[in-house]
Design a protein around this motif. Structure first.
Motif, PDB file in Angstrom:
ATOM      1  N   ARG A  52      98.750  30.108  51.408  1.00 26.31           N
ATOM      2  CA  ARG A  52      98.033  28.980  52.001  1.00 26.31           C
ATOM      3  C   ARG A  52      97.190  28.258  50.960  1.00 26.31           C
ATOM      4  NH1 ARG A  52      95.725  31.687  55.477  1.00 26.31           N
ATOM      5  NH2 ARG A  52      93.592  31.768  54.667  1.00 26.31           N
ATOM      6  N   ARG A  53      96.556  29.018  50.077  1.00 24.52           N
ATOM      7  CA  ARG A  53      95.766  28.407  49.005  1.00 24.52           C
ATOM      8  C   ARG A  53      96.675  27.621  48.056  1.00 24.52           C
ATOM      9  NH1 ARG A  53      91.952  28.912  51.631  1.00 24.52           N
ATOM     10  NH2 ARG A  53      90.615  30.737  51.803  1.00 24.52           N
ATOM     11  N   PHE A  54      97.845  28.182  47.743  1.00 24.41           N
ATOM     12  CA  PHE A  54      98.780  27.504  46.837  1.00 24.41           C
ATOM     13  C   PHE A  54      99.226  26.175  47.430  1.00 24.41           C
ATOM     14  CE2 PHE A  54     102.880  26.556  44.958  1.00 24.41           C
ATOM     15  CZ  PHE A  54     102.668  26.820  43.604  1.00 24.41           C
ATOM     16  N   THR A  55      99.540  26.185  48.720  1.00 28.20           N
ATOM     17  CA  THR A  55      99.944  24.944  49.388  1.00 28.20           C
ATOM     18  C   THR A  55      98.812  23.928  49.373  1.00 28.20           C
ATOM     19  OG1 THR A  55     101.413  26.228  50.822  1.00 28.20           O
ATOM     20  CG2 THR A  55     100.872  23.994  51.519  1.00 28.20           C
ATOM     21  N   PRO A  94     107.658  12.612  28.305  1.00 30.03           N
ATOM     22  CA  PRO A  94     107.923  13.432  27.109  1.00 30.03           C
ATOM     23  C   PRO A  94     107.751  14.910  27.449  1.00 30.03           C
ATOM     24  CG  PRO A  94     105.729  12.472  26.986  1.00 30.03           C
ATOM     25  CD  PRO A  94     106.382  11.895  28.220  1.00 30.03           C
ATOM     26  N   ASN A  95     108.669  15.744  26.987  1.00 28.37           N
ATOM     27  CA  ASN A  95     108.580  17.186  27.224  1.00 28.37           C
ATOM     28  C   ASN A  95     108.391  17.499  28.706  1.00 28.37           C
ATOM     29  OD1 ASN A  95     108.649  17.628  24.375  1.00 28.37           O
ATOM     30  ND2 ASN A  95     106.445  17.207  24.291  1.00 28.37           N
ATOM     31  N   LEU A  96     109.331  17.017  29.526  1.00 31.80           N
ATOM     32  CA  LEU A  96     109.217  17.187  30.969  1.00 31.80           C
ATOM     33  C   LEU A  96     109.133  18.659  31.360  1.00 31.80           C
ATOM     34  CD1 LEU A  96     109.176  15.872  33.751  1.00 31.80           C
ATOM     35  CD2 LEU A  96     111.689  15.914  33.744  1.00 31.80           C
ATOM     36  N   GLY A  97     109.859  19.518  30.673  1.00 28.72           N
ATOM     37  CA  GLY A  97     109.816  20.943  30.999  1.00 28.72           C
ATOM     38  C   GLY A  97     108.437  21.530  30.788  1.00 28.72           C
ATOM     39  N   SER A  98     107.813  21.193  29.658  1.00 24.66           N
ATOM     40  CA  SER A  98     106.466  21.699  29.369  1.00 24.66           C
ATOM     41  C   SER A  98     105.448  21.158  30.367  1.00 24.66           C
ATOM     42  CB  SER A  98     106.050  21.318  27.950  1.00 24.66           C
ATOM     43  OG  SER A  98     106.923  21.875  27.004  1.00 24.66           O
ATOM     44  N   ILE A  99     105.603  19.881  30.738  1.00 24.93           N
ATOM     45  CA  ILE A  99     104.684  19.288  31.706  1.00 24.93           C
ATOM     46  C   ILE A  99     104.821  19.980  33.060  1.00 24.93           C
ATOM     47  CG2 ILE A  99     104.178  17.190  33.009  1.00 24.93           C
ATOM     48  CD1 ILE A  99     104.923  15.598  30.508  1.00 24.93           C
ATOM     49  N   THR A 100     106.050  20.263  33.469  1.00 23.80           N
ATOM     50  CA  THR A 100     106.279  20.935  34.745  1.00 23.80           C
ATOM     51  C   THR A 100     105.665  22.327  34.752  1.00 23.80           C
ATOM     52  OG1 THR A 100     108.350  19.715  35.031  1.00 23.80           O
ATOM     53  CG2 THR A 100     108.025  21.678  36.395  1.00 23.80           C
ATOM     54  N   VAL A 101     105.878  23.071  33.670  1.00 20.78           N
ATOM     55  CA  VAL A 101     105.278  24.410  33.569  1.00 20.78           C
ATOM     56  C   VAL A 101     103.754  24.318  33.588  1.00 20.78           C
ATOM     57  CG1 VAL A 101     104.995  26.417  32.063  1.00 20.78           C
ATOM     58  CG2 VAL A 101     107.252  25.405  32.367  1.00 20.78           C
ATOM     59  N   GLY A 102     103.227  23.328  32.886  1.00 21.30           N
ATOM     60  CA  GLY A 102     101.773  23.156  32.869  1.00 21.30           C
ATOM     61  C   GLY A 102     101.208  22.848  34.245  1.00 21.30           C
ATOM     62  N   LEU A 103     101.886  21.980  34.997  1.00 19.41           N
ATOM     63  CA  LEU A 103     101.439  21.663  36.353  1.00 19.41           C
ATOM     64  C   LEU A 103     101.459  22.902  37.245  1.00 19.41           C
ATOM     65  CD1 LEU A 103     103.093  18.177  37.019  1.00 19.41           C
ATOM     66  CD2 LEU A 103     100.644  18.683  36.888  1.00 19.41           C
ATOM     67  N   LEU A 104     102.512  23.695  37.117  1.00 24.27           N
ATOM     68  CA  LEU A 104     102.589  24.924  37.916  1.00 24.27           C
ATOM     69  C   LEU A 104     101.455  25.886  37.542  1.00 24.27           C
ATOM     70  CD1 LEU A 104     106.453  25.569  37.932  1.00 24.27           C
ATOM     71  CD2 LEU A 104     105.026  24.774  39.846  1.00 24.27           C
ATOM     72  N   CYS A 105     101.119  25.940  36.265  1.00 17.46           N
ATOM     73  CA  CYS A 105     100.003  26.792  35.838  1.00 17.46           C
ATOM     74  C   CYS A 105      98.675  26.292  36.401  1.00 17.46           C
ATOM     75  CB  CYS A 105      99.938  26.839  34.307  1.00 17.46           C
ATOM     76  SG  CYS A 105     101.287  27.753  33.529  1.00 17.46           S
ATOM     77  N   VAL A 106      98.507  24.965  36.404  1.00 13.65           N
ATOM     78  CA  VAL A 106      97.285  24.382  36.975  1.00 13.65           C
ATOM     79  C   VAL A 106      97.176  24.713  38.457  1.00 13.65           C
ATOM     80  CG1 VAL A 106      96.138  22.220  37.561  1.00 13.65           C
ATOM     81  CG2 VAL A 106      97.091  22.543  35.286  1.00 13.65           C
TER      82      VAL A 106
END
Length: 244
Positions: A10-13, A39-51
């Motif tokens: 629930r917190r993740f959502t 630029p570096n879409l993969g890194s940005i996606t991983v970063g967003l998931l980490c955030v």
């Protein structure tokens, strides 16, 4: 275990929903306005998931640990009945949490770097470190004093609006006499103190204290400590600039 996983989901959502407007705005301007690929879409996606994961765990930690701890400490001091011990704890809490604030550390280091480039201090690591440390200590002392003032307000039932108005009048007057180089730093210091570490513990302290004292309303008296924590650093840093 199942309940804990459900709460985390629930917190993740919720974190994803809170960050969605930022993601949409960035994506819109990058794709529609600038018309450029990420630029570096993969890194940005991983970063967003980490955030999102970090925000989820942070909020869960606040509700599971810091909020109950702050309220329990406030209630214990209220039962003890020692105003001196309570005020001493309030000062130490404000000072310690502010010293550890990542935002303040970053701003103090940046201010030291700019001051050395402008010739206000010597251009070497020792002078920059000393300047940044002194600035952090001044801000930390100011927040400690702010929490003491906020706790006194709760104990005495003083109206918050008079203290806040008086404080900002003082800031306005001091701004007219303070050196130009310190004004921006002083105003920014009021914002960086109310960040990830200070806010949860100070808020929990105020609410727990107001809950424990007869005749105090947690909704009316329990909040407002953060306002003092934002105001007093401006006063202290302006005074520091005028004196030093």
């Amino acid at each position: 275990m199942t309940r804990a996983l459900t709460a985390l989901a629930r917190r993740f959502t919720g974190a994803l929903r809170d960050l969605a407007p930022i993601i949409v705005v960035i994506a819109f301007f990058q794709i529609v306005v600038l018309q450029q690929p990420f630029p570096n879409l993969g890194s940005i996606t991983v970063g967003l998931l980490c955030v999102i994961a970090g925000l989820t765990l942070f909020i869960q930690g606040l509700e599971s640990g810091l909020f109950p701890l702050g309220e329990a400490l406030a209630q214990a001091f209220a039962r003890k009945g020692s105003a001196t011990a309570l005020l001493g704890f309030a000062f130490c809490l404000g000072f310690a949490t502010t010293v550890a604030e990542p935002a303040l550390i970053a701003v103090a280091a940046e201010a030291a770097e700019v001051a050395s480039q402008a010739g206000a201090i010597a251009d070497h690591d020792g002078a920059r470190t000393e300047y940044a440390f002194a600035l952090r200590m001044v801000v930390a002392l100011s927040v400690g004093a702010a929490i003491v003032l906020g706790v006194l307000r709760i104990l005495k039932g003083w109206p918050i609006h008079r203290l806040i108005i008086g404080g900002y009048v003082l800031v306005t007057v001091m701004t007219a006499f303070a050196p130009d180089e310190i004004i921006g730093v002083a105003y920014d210091s009021g914002g960086v103190t109310t960040s990830t570490i200070t806010v949860p513990l100070v808020t929990a302290l105020g609410v727990g204290l107001a809950t424990s004292i007869k005749g105090r309303n947690p909704m009316i008296d329990g909040f407002g400590l953060i306002a003092f924590a934002s105001l007093t650093p401006m006063i202290f840093v302006l005074a520091y600039g005028m004196v030093v």
